[in-house]
Design a protein around this motif. Structure first.
Motif, PDB file in Angstrom:
ATOM      1  N   ASN A  92      60.116 148.561  10.882  1.00  0.00           N
ATOM      2  CA  ASN A  92      60.974 148.907   9.744  1.00  0.00           C
ATOM      3  C   ASN A  92      60.189 149.412   8.539  1.00  0.00           C
ATOM      4  OD1 ASN A  92      63.587 148.816   8.183  1.00  0.00           O
ATOM      5  ND2 ASN A  92      62.406 147.312   7.020  1.00  0.00           N
ATOM      6  N   ALA A  93      58.907 149.123   8.482  1.00  0.00           N
ATOM      7  CA  ALA A  93      58.117 149.549   7.328  1.00  0.00           C
ATOM      8  C   ALA A  93      58.083 151.074   7.252  1.00  0.00           C
ATOM      9  CB  ALA A  93      56.695 149.001   7.425  1.00  0.00           C
ATOM     10  N   GLY A  94      58.162 151.600   6.046  1.00  0.00           N
ATOM     11  CA  GLY A  94      58.094 153.042   5.852  1.00  0.00           C
ATOM     12  C   GLY A  94      57.582 153.359   4.465  1.00  0.00           C
ATOM     13  N   MET A  95      57.036 154.545   4.315  1.00  0.00           N
ATOM     14  CA  MET A  95      56.478 154.947   3.033  1.00  0.00           C
ATOM     15  C   MET A  95      56.793 156.411   2.754  1.00  0.00           C
ATOM     16  SD  MET A  95      54.929 154.008   0.353  1.00  0.00           S
ATOM     17  CE  MET A  95      54.172 152.439   0.766  1.00  0.00           C
ATOM     18  N   GLN A  96      57.071 156.687   1.484  1.00  0.00           N
ATOM     19  CA  GLN A  96      57.247 158.058   1.012  1.00  0.00           C
ATOM     20  C   GLN A  96      56.352 158.244  -0.205  1.00  0.00           C
ATOM     21  OE1 GLN A  96      61.307 159.750   0.683  1.00  0.00           O
ATOM     22  NE2 GLN A  96      60.759 160.273  -1.416  1.00  0.00           N
ATOM     23  N   TYR A  97      55.484 159.226  -0.142  1.00  0.00           N
ATOM     24  CA  TYR A  97      54.547 159.476  -1.236  1.00  0.00           C
ATOM     25  C   TYR A  97      55.023 160.627  -2.108  1.00  0.00           C
ATOM     26  CZ  TYR A  97      51.235 156.349   1.041  1.00  0.00           C
ATOM     27  OH  TYR A  97      50.635 155.253   1.580  1.00  0.00           O
ATOM     28  N   THR A  98      54.385 160.755  -3.253  1.00  0.00           N
ATOM     29  CA  THR A  98      54.735 161.830  -4.188  1.00  0.00           C
ATOM     30  C   THR A  98      53.966 163.106  -3.890  1.00  0.00           C
ATOM     31  OG1 THR A  98      53.063 161.011  -5.742  1.00  0.00           O
ATOM     32  CG2 THR A  98      55.329 160.235  -6.040  1.00  0.00           C
ATOM     33  N   GLY A 104      44.620 158.293   4.544  1.00  0.00           N
ATOM     34  CA  GLY A 104      44.268 156.917   4.850  1.00  0.00           C
ATOM     35  C   GLY A 104      42.831 156.797   5.314  1.00  0.00           C
ATOM     36  N   PRO A 105      42.376 155.583   5.583  1.00  0.00           N
ATOM     37  CA  PRO A 105      40.979 155.355   5.944  1.00  0.00           C
ATOM     38  C   PRO A 105      40.560 155.982   7.269  1.00  0.00           C
ATOM     39  CG  PRO A 105      42.268 153.360   6.230  1.00  0.00           C
ATOM     40  CD  PRO A 105      43.139 154.332   5.510  1.00  0.00           C
ATOM     41  N   ASP A 106      41.534 156.322   8.114  1.00  0.00           N
ATOM     42  CA  ASP A 106      41.215 156.908   9.409  1.00  0.00           C
ATOM     43  C   ASP A 106      41.270 158.434   9.404  1.00  0.00           C
ATOM     44  OD1 ASP A 106      41.151 154.238  10.603  1.00  0.00           O
ATOM     45  OD2 ASP A 106      43.328 154.301  10.351  1.00  0.00           O
ATOM     46  N   GLY A 107      41.514 159.018   8.212  1.00  0.00           N
ATOM     47  CA  GLY A 107      41.543 160.466   8.102  1.00  0.00           C
ATOM     48  C   GLY A 107      42.898 161.093   8.343  1.00  0.00           C
ATOM     49  N   PHE A 108      43.930 160.275   8.513  1.00  0.00           N
ATOM     50  CA  PHE A 108      45.278 160.789   8.733  1.00  0.00           C
ATOM     51  C   PHE A 108      46.070 160.780   7.428  1.00  0.00           C
ATOM     52  CE2 PHE A 108      44.132 158.793  12.842  1.00  0.00           C
ATOM     53  CZ  PHE A 108      44.114 159.952  13.622  1.00  0.00           C
ATOM     54  N   GLU A 109      46.992 161.738   7.294  1.00  0.00           N
ATOM     55  CA  GLU A 109      47.887 161.737   6.142  1.00  0.00           C
ATOM     56  C   GLU A 109      48.679 160.437   6.169  1.00  0.00           C
ATOM     57  OE1 GLU A 109      51.225 161.926   3.780  1.00  0.00           O
ATOM     58  OE2 GLU A 109      51.548 162.252   5.935  1.00  0.00           O
ATOM     59  N   SER A 110      48.810 159.776   5.041  1.00  0.00           N
ATOM     60  CA  SER A 110      49.285 158.397   5.017  1.00  0.00           C
ATOM     61  C   SER A 110      50.739 158.236   5.439  1.00  0.00           C
ATOM     62  CB  SER A 110      49.060 157.804   3.621  1.00  0.00           C
ATOM     63  OG  SER A 110      47.686 157.642   3.367  1.00  0.00           O
ATOM     64  N   THR A 111      51.594 159.190   5.108  1.00  0.00           N
ATOM     65  CA  THR A 111      52.994 159.093   5.557  1.00  0.00           C
ATOM     66  C   THR A 111      53.054 159.061   7.075  1.00  0.00           C
ATOM     67  OG1 THR A 111      53.550 160.494   3.668  1.00  0.00           O
ATOM     68  CG2 THR A 111      55.299 160.079   5.268  1.00  0.00           C
ATOM     69  N   GLY A 181      55.607 165.706  -0.518  1.00  0.00           N
ATOM     70  CA  GLY A 181      55.650 164.336  -0.031  1.00  0.00           C
ATOM     71  C   GLY A 181      56.957 164.007   0.677  1.00  0.00           C
ATOM     72  N   ARG A 182      58.050 164.531   0.149  1.00  0.00           N
ATOM     73  CA  ARG A 182      59.353 164.272   0.777  1.00  0.00           C
ATOM     74  C   ARG A 182      59.487 165.012   2.104  1.00  0.00           C
ATOM     75  NH1 ARG A 182      62.279 164.974  -5.058  1.00  0.00           N
ATOM     76  NH2 ARG A 182      61.793 162.879  -5.834  1.00  0.00           N
ATOM     77  N   THR A 183      58.903 166.192   2.184  1.00  0.00           N
ATOM     78  CA  THR A 183      58.904 166.914   3.462  1.00  0.00           C
ATOM     79  C   THR A 183      58.099 166.142   4.500  1.00  0.00           C
ATOM     80  OG1 THR A 183      59.077 169.025   2.296  1.00  0.00           O
ATOM     81  CG2 THR A 183      58.405 169.105   4.602  1.00  0.00           C
ATOM     82  N   ALA A 184      56.975 165.579   4.071  1.00  0.00           N
ATOM     83  CA  ALA A 184      56.190 164.742   4.983  1.00  0.00           C
ATOM     84  C   ALA A 184      57.015 163.566   5.473  1.00  0.00           C
ATOM     85  CB  ALA A 184      54.922 164.266   4.280  1.00  0.00           C
ATOM     86  N   ALA A 226      56.755 156.640  -6.375  1.00  0.00           N
ATOM     87  CA  ALA A 226      57.284 157.745  -7.166  1.00  0.00           C
ATOM     88  C   ALA A 226      56.994 157.524  -8.640  1.00  0.00           C
ATOM     89  CB  ALA A 226      58.787 157.881  -6.929  1.00  0.00           C
ATOM     90  N   GLY A 227      57.287 158.543  -9.453  1.00  0.00           N
ATOM     91  CA  GLY A 227      57.093 158.434 -10.882  1.00  0.00           C
ATOM     92  C   GLY A 227      58.113 157.514 -11.518  1.00  0.00           C
ATOM     93  N   PRO A 228      57.924 157.179 -12.797  1.00  0.00           N
ATOM     94  CA  PRO A 228      58.809 156.209 -13.455  1.00  0.00           C
ATOM     95  C   PRO A 228      60.260 156.656 -13.526  1.00  0.00           C
ATOM     96  CG  PRO A 228      57.303 157.232 -15.029  1.00  0.00           C
ATOM     97  CD  PRO A 228      56.819 157.601 -13.669  1.00  0.00           C
ATOM     98  N   VAL A 229      60.503 157.954 -13.714  1.00  0.00           N
ATOM     99  CA  VAL A 229      61.883 158.436 -13.796  1.00  0.00           C
ATOM    100  C   VAL A 229      62.588 158.264 -12.460  1.00  0.00           C
ATOM    101  CG1 VAL A 229      63.348 160.446 -14.194  1.00  0.00           C
ATOM    102  CG2 VAL A 229      61.357 160.057 -15.654  1.00  0.00           C
ATOM    103  N   SER A 230      61.895 158.647 -11.375  1.00  0.00           N
ATOM    104  CA  SER A 230      62.492 158.504 -10.046  1.00  0.00           C
ATOM    105  C   SER A 230      62.725 157.045  -9.691  1.00  0.00           C
ATOM    106  CB  SER A 230      61.590 159.167  -8.999  1.00  0.00           C
ATOM    107  OG  SER A 230      61.522 160.555  -9.202  1.00  0.00           O
TER     108      SER A 230
END
Length: 307
Positions: A92-98, A104-111, A181-184, A226-230
Motif C-alpha cells: 500500500n505504500a506509495g510516493m509522489q514527488y515534486t 534513490g541509493p540504488d540509482g533508480f528514480e525514487s517514485t 513528478g506527477r507523470t512519474a 509537495a509544496g506548502p500550498v499543495s
C-alpha cells in the motif's frame, strides 16, 4: 487458522484505516507492518492495543537493500516459528514527488523504486513462503487512465516508454517540475497494474494478485513532499470533494482495501478493483508485450538484491 499478512503503508491514511479494519474483522491475523526506523515499533504498539497480534520489521522502501533485509527478517522469523503461515502481502505504500529527478541509493528514480520495485522485490523474496489461499494486493490509482474523468486534470496521464528509461531520473518532459513528478506517479501506477497481470500469470495456483484503486482520496500523506500550498489544499480544501462522487473519503477507502485483503470483495486473480468491485482498468493497461518487458526489467533491476 492463524496466518500472517505483511503490509506496507500502514502508518497513515487509508493504510492505517485498513490495518485497523483487518485486525478487528480477522481475529486470526498476525499483521506484520513494514515501516521506517523506530516508527514501526510505535505503529505496532498502537495497532496491537486491545490484544491484536501485530509486529513490525524496519525498512526504507526507497532502498532495495533495505527491502531485502526486511524480507530476510520475515523469512527468519517464519522459519523459527515466530510467525504463522504467510497468506497475504499488501503493498500500500506509495510516493509522489515534486519532480522526476529524485534518485534513490540504488540509482533508480525514487517514485519507480518505491511504487514498483519495492513491491516486486517483496513479492519475489516472499513468494515461496505463501500458503494458499493467499492474496497479494497492490494499491494502484485511477490516474493511470490519464483522462479528466478519472483525475479531473490534476495529474498528467502516464507516459510509457522503455522500463530502462522509466527507472531512471529525467524520464519525462520537464522532469524538474511538479508535472514531471506527477507523470512519474501515474506511470508507476500503470506499471503496478502491469506487474499484477504478470503475477496472475506466473505465481502458483492459490496465490492471487489484485490491484486496488481507492480513487482520489484527499487528506492522505501522499503529497507530503509537495509544496506548502499543495499540502494545505490536500488537507483543508480538497477533502470537501468527498461529499461528491469525484472523491473517496479516507475511512471508506481504508475499509474498501480491508475488504479486498480479507476476501469480502470478490476479485479474481489479475483483477483491478475500483473501490468496491472488480472493473476494467484503462485500455492501455492491457498490453501483454509491455507487461512482459516490465517483468524482465524488474527482475533484472532487483537481481542483485534477490540472490
Amino acid at each position: 487458522m492463524q496466518h500472517t499478512i505483511v503490509m506496507t503503508g500502514a502508518s497513515r491514511g487509508i493504510g492505517r484505516i485498513a490495518a485497523e479494519q483487518i485486525l478487528r474483522r480477522s481475529p486470526d491475523v498476525h499483521l506484520l507492518v513494514v515501516a521506517r526506523g523506530s516508527s514501526g515499533a510505535h505503529l505496532a504498539a498502537e495497532l496491537g492495543a486491545g490484544g491484536y497480534a501485530v509486529s513490525h520489521v524496519p525498512a526504507d522502501l526507497g532502498s532495495l537493500d533495505s527491502v531485502r533485509s526486511a524480507a530476510a527478517e520475515i523469512r527468519e522469523r517464519r522459519e523459527r516459528g515466530d510467525l504463522p503461515p504467510l497468506r497475504g502481502f499488501v503493498g500500500n505504500a506509495g510516493m509522489q514527488y515534486t519532480n522526476a529527478l529524485t534518485e534513490g541509493p540504488d540509482g533508480f528514480e525514487s517514485t519507480f523504486a518505491i511504487n514498483v520495485l519495492a513491491n516486486h522485490l517483496f513479492v519475489r523474496l516472499l513468494q515461496d513462503l505463501f500458503v494458499a489461499p493467499a492474496r497479494i494486493v497492490i494499491t494502484a490509482s485511477d490516474t493511470h487512465f490519464g483522462d479528466f474523468k478519472h483525475n479531473m486534470g490534476m495529474v498528467p496521464g502516464p507516459a510509457w516508454t522503455s522500463p530502462d528509461v522509466l527507472a531512471r531520473t529525467g524520464a519525462f518532459p520537464r522532469p524538474g517540475t511538479a508535472a514531471g513528478g506527477r507523470t512519474a506517479y501515474s506511470t508507476s501506477k500503470l506499471a503496478a497494474i502491469y506487474l499484477v497481470h504478470e503475477y496472475a500469470r506466473r505465481l502458483p495456483a492459490g496465490i492471487d494478485a489484485v490491484a486496488y484503486n481507492p480513487g482520489f482520496v484527499p487528506g492522505t500523506g501522499l503529497a507530503r513532499n509537495a509544496g506548502p500550498v499543495s499540502r494545505f489544499a490536500m488537507r483543508r480544501i480538497l477533502p470537501v470533494m468527498t461529499l461528491t462522487p469525484f472523491a473517496t473519503g479516507r475511512d471508506a477507502a481504508g475499509r474498501y482495501l480491508a475488504d479486498i485483503v480479507i476476501g469480502t470483495t470478490e476479485a479474481p486473480t489479475g483483477s483491478y478493483v475500483d473501490r468496491t468491485r472488480a472493473a476494467r482498468s484503462s485500455e492501455e493497461s492491457y498490453d501483454a508485450q509491455r507487461e512482459g518487458e516490465l517483468w524482465d526489467a524488474a527482475e533484472r533491476f532487483t537481481a542483485a538484491f534477490a540472490a
